[in-house]
Design a protein around this motif. Sequence first.
Motif, PDB file in Angstrom:
ATOM      1  N   THR A  23      -4.086   7.632   0.603  1.00 19.20           N
ATOM      2  CA  THR A  23      -4.269   8.670  -0.413  1.00 19.20           C
ATOM      3  C   THR A  23      -4.940   9.903   0.191  1.00 19.20           C
ATOM      4  O   THR A  23      -4.571  11.045  -0.100  1.00 19.20           O
TER       5      THR A  23
ATOM      6  N   VAL B  18      -5.111   1.608   1.033  1.00 18.05           N
ATOM      7  CA  VAL B  18      -4.739   2.529  -0.048  1.00 18.05           C
ATOM      8  C   VAL B  18      -5.591   3.805  -0.069  1.00 18.05           C
ATOM      9  O   VAL B  18      -5.044   4.916  -0.152  1.00 18.05           O
TER      10      VAL B  18
ATOM     11  N   SER C  65       0.832  -1.210   0.000  1.00 22.74           N
ATOM     12  CA  SER C  65       0.000   0.000   0.000  1.00 22.74           C
ATOM     13  C   SER C  65       0.860   1.251   0.000  1.00 22.74           C
ATOM     14  O   SER C  65       0.598   2.206  -0.753  1.00 22.74           O
TER      15      SER C  65
ATOM     16  N   VAL D 253       1.065   4.102  -3.059  1.00 23.68           N
ATOM     17  CA  VAL D 253       0.585   5.458  -2.828  1.00 23.68           C
ATOM     18  C   VAL D 253       1.712   6.472  -2.730  1.00 23.68           C
ATOM     19  O   VAL D 253       1.600   7.598  -3.220  1.00 23.68           O
TER      20      VAL D 253
ATOM     21  N   SER E   1      -0.962  -2.421  -9.385  1.00 23.46           N
ATOM     22  CA  SER E   1      -2.258  -2.186  -8.758  1.00 23.46           C
ATOM     23  C   SER E   1      -3.333  -3.103  -9.336  1.00 23.46           C
ATOM     24  O   SER E   1      -4.172  -3.634  -8.603  1.00 23.46           O
TER      25      SER E   1
END
Length: 288
Positions: free
Chosen positions: A160, A156, A77, A81, A92
Amino acid sequence: MTSNRLTRYVLRTIVLVYLGLLIVWPVSLVAKNAFADGVGTFVDSLTEETTAYAFQLTLIVAVWAVVINTVFGILISVLLVRYTFPGRRALSALIDLPLSVSPVVVGLALLLAYGGTNGWFGPALEDSGIQVIYATPGIIMATAFVSLPLVIREIVPVLTEIGTDQEQAARSLGANAWQTFRRITIPAIRWALVYGVVLSLARSLGEFGAVKIVSGNVVGQTQTATLVVEEKYQNFEQTAAYAASFVLAAAAVLALVVVTLLRPAHAESASTVGATLATPLPTEKDPA
């Protein structure tokens, strides 16, 4: 206004009926049949030697799969990111592969890769005294494979959302990478991590297709709880099959209920802080 309210009620009713017919009613029938012959028979079915061993193996496999998925889920993750690199978009997409491919295919792929006779790595591993297929390591690998995306897809979006402001501030004050990760990143994603771990655990407890291929389904050795359900049902031991099914379903539901009840009290304030401090990540062209 009345029309909108009526529409909401109708939609809610349709959704509730749909969920009731698809989930609640069938699961309630499993519970009913599990206790059809009394609590004593239910307990005896679960404490029978091979069934008890199968649940023990299932728990061991699930715990190891969750540990593996937690460690690699966090790392992947953060990689997706926080870093830009060639092939990021492909990675991904690849992570979602276990969700789109049949678990039976996953088991067959592991068999071809690590099988003792025809597998690519199997003969070398067996020469070193390591057996993967038809043993606990293979079951753990299959279970971890099918449940890995559940951790990553929870973390994720949170990573973000929170952005990098707090991490950059910590580094500017002299914190090293590990201190920043431990004191800033982990607290910020803790509830996403918890929820992903719970989903991964529930998925691991109920895995069947991939495990059946790689385990060999040897009673008392590589037979997990889901395989016990199949064997008991096919051998017309329905009460034992329903009892094992009920325990698996209850464990998964209990885990989800506990997280759901605990999450709002702590997650609401954390998400508010995160939303206040977060800034959108800069748009970067992915070389992939």
